[in-house]
Scaffold this active site. Sequence first.
Site, PDB file in Angstrom:
ATOM      1  CB  SER A   5      -0.652  -0.398   0.990  1.00 36.70           C
ATOM      2  OG  SER A   5      -1.270   1.096   1.251  1.00 36.70           O
TER       3      SER A   5
ATOM      4  CE1 TYR B 299      -5.582  -1.083   4.463  1.00 33.60           C
ATOM      5  CE2 TYR B 299      -4.253   0.436   3.791  1.00 33.60           C
ATOM      6  CZ  TYR B 299      -4.433  -0.550   3.678  1.00 33.60           C
ATOM      7  OH  TYR B 299      -4.557  -1.279   2.107  1.00 33.60           O
TER       8      TYR B 299
END
Length: 254
Positions: free
Chosen positions: A146, A159
């Site tokens: 990410s 996350y």
Amino acid sequence: MSQPDFGLTDKVALVTGASRGIGQALAMGLAQAGAKVVCASSRIGGSEDTVNQINSAGGEAVELAADLSDTDAVMALAEKAQGVFGEIDILVNNGGTIYRSPAVEFPLDQWQHVLQVNLDATFLLCQQIGKKMVERKHGKIINIASMLSYSGGITVPAYTASKHAVAGLTKALANEWGQHNVQVNAIAPGYIRTDNTQALQDDPERSSEILKRIPAARWGETSDLQGAAVFLASAASNYINGHILAVDGGFLAR
């Protein structure tokens, strides 16, 4: 001089989180390149649309289901997936989740859930399928990292922690398995139009801030990730290992 081989004919891929969004696009991209695809999602019937699209286009795909927060289910998925079309040549760990909350209020159960889905399941699938790749001296693993593998984000501490860890795990496995002709890399998607980023898209201020930092001057589409996945899954990337490939429209360059 021979041309690089980007084809995936006769290869078998497992893609988690294949029901929609990025996972669906990656599964379809691999199928278009010739791979047989096992499409996994969290519930039975979840990947039905993906499988139907692949099969309707002349490819081969089946679906499996597993709750990635359940260790036993993840282990069962690894075993079942290797019995559908045969041994897995390409593993794409795309399945993931996110929870938004200020860090001072972040619920411990949600922290643990995000880490279980995004990190533990990725490791277990890499381990269970990767050991067979090591034995066969061939395999491609593509983890989905990410932009938050590089930065901290806002109100997504679990996350962010999980995606930093995925990047580190990718490098650690590449160090161990590269000598066995198993390449372990990751794709770090930029800001892609999916339901995962819907909250950001719907926030005029945050969306504007993000767009200003993307040289491509647009949000990414899931199809923008297909070429990178096919490349990292193919023989064309045989000397690339432990790399985090950002597909971000130039976001990190700013």
